[in-house]
Write an enzyme that holds these catalytic residues in place. Structure first.
Site, PDB file in Angstrom:
ATOM      1  N   GLU A   1      -2.387  10.068  -0.601  1.00  0.00           N
ATOM      2  CA  GLU A   1      -3.771   9.351  -0.527  1.00  0.00           C
ATOM      3  C   GLU A   1      -3.820   8.862   1.007  1.00  0.00           C
ATOM      4  O   GLU A   1      -5.037   8.963   1.329  1.00  0.00           O
ATOM      5  CB  GLU A   1      -3.376   7.995  -1.344  1.00  0.00           C
ATOM      6  CG  GLU A   1      -4.857   7.382  -1.342  1.00  0.00           C
ATOM      7  CD  GLU A   1      -5.094   6.100  -0.517  1.00  0.00           C
ATOM      8  OE1 GLU A   1      -6.172   5.709  -0.340  1.00  0.00           O
ATOM      9  OE2 GLU A   1      -4.383   5.877   0.375  1.00  0.00           O
TER      10      GLU A   1
ATOM     11  N   GLU B   1      -4.988  -0.029  -5.617  1.00  0.00           N
ATOM     12  CA  GLU B   1      -5.040   0.071  -4.030  1.00  0.00           C
ATOM     13  C   GLU B   1      -4.613  -1.175  -3.207  1.00  0.00           C
ATOM     14  O   GLU B   1      -4.337  -2.125  -4.167  1.00  0.00           O
ATOM     15  CB  GLU B   1      -6.373   0.630  -3.680  1.00  0.00           C
ATOM     16  CG  GLU B   1      -6.335   2.155  -3.463  1.00  0.00           C
ATOM     17  CD  GLU B   1      -5.293   2.328  -2.142  1.00  0.00           C
ATOM     18  OE1 GLU B   1      -4.894   1.516  -1.498  1.00  0.00           O
ATOM     19  OE2 GLU B   1      -5.221   3.622  -1.951  1.00  0.00           O
TER      20      GLU B   1
ATOM     21  N   HIS C   1      -0.814  -1.861   6.406  1.00  0.00           N
ATOM     22  CA  HIS C   1      -0.591  -0.728   7.350  1.00  0.00           C
ATOM     23  C   HIS C   1       0.426  -0.765   8.650  1.00  0.00           C
ATOM     24  O   HIS C   1       0.152  -0.428   9.563  1.00  0.00           O
ATOM     25  CB  HIS C   1      -1.872   0.142   7.771  1.00  0.00           C
ATOM     26  CG  HIS C   1      -2.410   1.011   6.699  1.00  0.00           C
ATOM     27  ND1 HIS C   1      -3.416   1.792   7.015  1.00  0.00           N
ATOM     28  CD2 HIS C   1      -2.309   1.114   5.333  1.00  0.00           C
ATOM     29  CE1 HIS C   1      -3.730   2.413   5.955  1.00  0.00           C
ATOM     30  NE2 HIS C   1      -3.060   2.000   4.970  1.00  0.00           N
TER      31      HIS C   1
ATOM     32  N   ASP D   1       0.820  -1.357   0.164  1.00  0.00           N
ATOM     33  CA  ASP D   1      -0.045  -0.034  -0.080  1.00  0.00           C
ATOM     34  C   ASP D   1       0.922   1.231  -0.140  1.00  0.00           C
ATOM     35  O   ASP D   1       1.129   1.805   1.049  1.00  0.00           O
ATOM     36  CB  ASP D   1      -0.991  -0.034   1.261  1.00  0.00           C
ATOM     37  CG  ASP D   1      -1.890   1.219   1.211  1.00  0.00           C
ATOM     38  OD1 ASP D   1      -2.269   1.642   0.201  1.00  0.00           O
ATOM     39  OD2 ASP D   1      -2.253   1.375   2.298  1.00  0.00           O
TER      40      ASP D   1
END
Length: 794
Positions: free
Chosen positions: A139, A166, A242, A105
């Site tokens: 983003e 994405e 993340h 990501d």
């Protein structure tokens, strides 16, 4: 692979940091220039660095407003030598969330786009339309850079369609989970061009329902650019999405190749398509689309799907009515028997759901939530066996006491019809609701009905013979196979989300509910076998034993939720903010100040597993709510307060922090406006990330402000939230708010707070925060930064 390794080698790329604004941008420009030098004469390459400033409101996360200044976009246009009037956009983002390398990501998407640019530019075949490659640099700051591009860049006007790349996981297959709005020709383009298709309208309807706490640039291009598109995301291994584990070595080369093959083929198809130039002519109508085991995609217009669905439901209703109402002299008797079986099936489902949810709540209350997070099989052994056992038990009891001495063949037949009736009603209702996912119900009506009609003679003559069972299973093969495939895809997406869904949601209840639904679906046409077989005793004992043993093991705590396994980590997420807070009164005097490390566990377990490792983080330091301050006087980076109860976050006292780049906040003017309203103008300078919180006092109302379209958007709870970020350098932030106020306002008309977040550089982590982070166990992903919070009353 080389592009990916080099981008992630830069390190975390937070908006405003030199890594994001200088190093990543310079690397991208170097590669683009190298590609430009080797391109053929058939193409023209133009490069632009855009640094937009703007603001907008969005209804994501309960609603808030975003303001950005001098953020970075790297834009490349590949077009025929003579230029092109129309363009297709390909979008990735090179920024990452703080403290993570952001390989999946979204560095891998930018690497894929660089390689696609390289491949297309070397082709001797000229394109019909331009391809614009947007490497967007903000983003993760909730879609700011895409807004800056689509609303301000001159090339944006030529864009007729887009592909957004994405990630919601790390590697694996990239799923098409959003298309449109409408514009069925875009799905057809993907169906025709993609070499390894993986797409689901079910994923689209789940995502757009808002139950997944995430959003993508797709929303910005759709809502602010009025452009249709395709949204793709890597969904595998969302456990490390993340986190610090999102590294390039975890993304298989096959995964990169697969994504590149698909996106190159689709972009090339669109850039040479006549439909792109006249896309407005093909914009009407939704489309039903789904892949068949990843081999190919079936897609057809939703209106065709609606007709097919209603015809299938009508045939099923006709079959059932003919069966129940004939012979006429037994119609009333048959109807009673049929609706008894129908009601019993529904009752068994309700009983199963209630029982399994009680187990899930019990497991949550005793502190054993997420036992299945690392050991997925535990959820199946615990909730799957409980659901299956309860279903079988209800029908076994009905067979023994309610249907005593009744013909087993007749019972098997009538319970099949009851299940068919339920699916037919579901098909009609879901189709009426306009959901494209109704195609699943069509499978569950058409194939079983077809199988029943084919084996009706065999069943009526010989009962549940081996031939009947084999043919019955064969008839059920397609819906069962597809449902298992779809269930696994949804499980793969949802299970990791439970580890970052906040402290309000009971993850065991969500997963248990999902498993019950899957069990009900998969068992719907096998309930009749409970009435056909002689005994279910062995099955019940086996299922109950597995359930009881698993429940005992879960209660004992043997299944630890998290894992630090180097090959397959499943960490617990914890956010720590070393915070200094200052509260001022109406006269500007500081009436209160404190400092501490504010701790948020991102799942339902809070910090119960961390306390044994860091004893001072315990339930005696729960965060107090400052009732007079917006958002409880806490420095939320995003308005996600509704996902976290205050009893599930902690405030550990710590020394005051003194950032080298402190925030400067001043009032520029106070003007009395017409209609008894007051305009307050401010100037703020500070770090790259700041949060503004506004709470009008009782009797006052925030009527307008200088953000977005001027219409203030309140967050959940009624306070107003503005997310601010800037690039490498920015002028001081000027803004104003206008409030209508009552005649008497001795306690002021508005409370306004500003938080400064230090995500990188020398101000990011204090010595105390460093020391605390070092003590956290290795099965956590603990993201820490420093921040200040100042509250003022005007």
């Amino acid at each position: 692979r080389g592009y990916l390794d080099n981008i992630t080698a830069i390190g975390p790329r937070t908006v405003g940091s030199p890594e994001n604004e200088v190093l990543a941008v310079n690397y991208l420009l170097e590669q683009i220039r190298a590609i430009e030098r080797e391109s053929t004469d058939a193409h023209k390459i133009s490069v632009d660095i855009q640094r937009p400033t703007g603001s907008f409101s969005i209804d994501f996360l309960g609603g808030f407003t975003s303001y950005y200044a001098n953020i970075t976009n790297v834009v490349v246009k590949l077009e025929p030598r003579n230029g092109a009037q129309h363009a297709v956009l390909s979008n990735c983002h090179f920024d990452s969330v703080p403290n993570t390398p952001g390989a999946s990501d979204d560095a891998v998407s930018c690497a894929v786009m660089l390689e696609i640019l390289n491949t297309l530019s070397k082709s001797s075949e000229p394109l019909q339309h331009a391809v614009i490659f947007l490497f967007n640099g903000a983003e993760e700051n909730i879609l700011q850079a895409s807004h800056g591009f689509i609303t301000q860049h001159e090339w944006a006007k030529s864009i007729r369609a887009f592909i957004n790349l994405e990630a919601a996981g790390v590697g694996g297959k990239e799923l098409v989970f959003q298309t449109g709005p409408e514009n069925p020709w875009l799905v057809q383009a993907y169906v025709v061009a993609a070499k390894h298709p993986f797409a689901s309208v079910v994923a689209q309807e789940i995502f757009q329902s808002g139950i997944i706490p995430a959003d993508t640039d797709f929303r910005i291009y759709r809502d602010f650019g009025n452009v249709p598109g395709i949204d793709l995301a890597f969904i595998e291994n969302g456990y490390i999405y993340h986190t610090e584990y999102d590294t390039s070595d975890r993304i298989l080369t096959d995964s990169i190749q697969r994504a590149g093959d698909n996106i190159l083929a689709v972009l090339k198809y669109l850039a040479t398509s006549d439909k792109l130039a006249k896309s407005f002519e093909y914009r009407h109508g939704n489309v039903v689309f789904f892949d068949v085991l990843g081999l190919f995609v079936l897609a057809y217009p939703a209106r065709v799907g609606t007709i097919m669905n209603y015809i299938t439901a009508a045939i099923a209703f006709l079959y059932l009515s003919k069966k129940v109402l004939q012979p006429r002299n037994r119609a009333i008797h048959n109807l009673k028997k049929f609706f008894t079986a129908f009601s019993l099936t529904l009752i068994s489902w309700v009983c199963t759901l209630v029982t399994v949810l009680i187990v899930a709540v019990f497991v949550s209350v005793i502190g054993r939530s997420l036992s299945w997070y690392t050991h997925f099989y535990v959820s199946v052994f615990l909730y799957g066996t409980a659901a299956a056992a309860k279903l079988i038990l209800v029908h076994t009891l009905a067979k023994k006491f309610f249907y005593k001495n009744m013909n087993e063949q007749y019972l098997g037949d009538i319970f099949f019809d009851a299940s068919l009736m339920i699916w037919s009603i579901a098909l009609a209702v879901i189709t009426q609701m306009g959901l494209c996912s109704a195609f699943i119900c069509t499978l569950w009506v058409a194939f079983p009905l077809l199988a029943k009609l084919m084996i009706h003679k065999e069943f009526s003559q010989k009962g549940a013979s081996m031939k009947f069972v084999m043919m019955y299973m064969l008839g059920m093969f397609v819906p069962y196979l597809y449902m298992m495939y779809l269930s696994w895809t949804v499980f793969e997406m949802f299970t990791p989300i439970m580890g970052r869904s906040g402290s309000e949601i009971l993850p065991d209840v969500v997963l248990a509910g999902f498993i019950v639904v899957i069990t009900m679906i998969l068992s719907s046409y096998f309930i009749n076998f409970i009435y056909l077989v002689k005994s279910t005793k062995t099955t019940l004992i086996t299922l109950t034993t597995v359930f009881v043993v698993t429940l005992i093991l879960v209660c004992s705590g043997i299944f630890f939720p998290y894992s630090s396994d180097a090959a397959n980590p499943k960490p617990k997420r914890v956010f720590l903010q070393h915070t200094s807070r200052r509260f001022h009164d109406l006269d500007g005097n500081m009436v209160k100040s404190d400092s501490g490390i504010w701790i948020n566990g991102f799942d339902y377990n809070g910090i119960s597993h961390i306390t044994p490792h860091v004893p001072e983080i315990n339930d005696t330091i729960r965060t107090p709510c400052e009732e007079q301050a917006p958002f409880c006087g806490l420095p939320w980076i995003l308005p996600v307060h509704f996902m976290f109860r205050l009893v599930k976050n902690w405030y550990l006292p710590a020394p005051e922090i003194f950032p080298r780049s402190p925030i400067h906040f001043k009032v520029l003017s106070k003007e009395l406006m017409p209609w008894n309203s007051m305009r307050l103008s401010f100037e703020v300078s500070g770090p790259s990330h700041m949060s503004l919180y506004v709470r009008p006092h009782e009797g006052s109302a925030l009527s307008t402000w200088s953000f977005g379209d001027g219409m203030p958007v309140a967050s959940l709870g009624g306070d107003y939230f503005v997310f601010y970020s800037h690039g490498l350098q920015a002028t001081p932030w000027h803004f104003w708010v206008e409030l209508t106020a009552p005649e008497k306002h001795s306690d002021g008309i508005v409370s306004l707070a500003i938080a400064a977040h230090y995500f990188f550089g020398e101000d990011q982590k204090s010595p105390q925060l460093y020391a605390l982070l070092e003590r956290f166990p290795n099965w956590t992903f603990s993201s820490g930064w420093s921040c200040t919070y100042d509250l003022f009353v005007f």
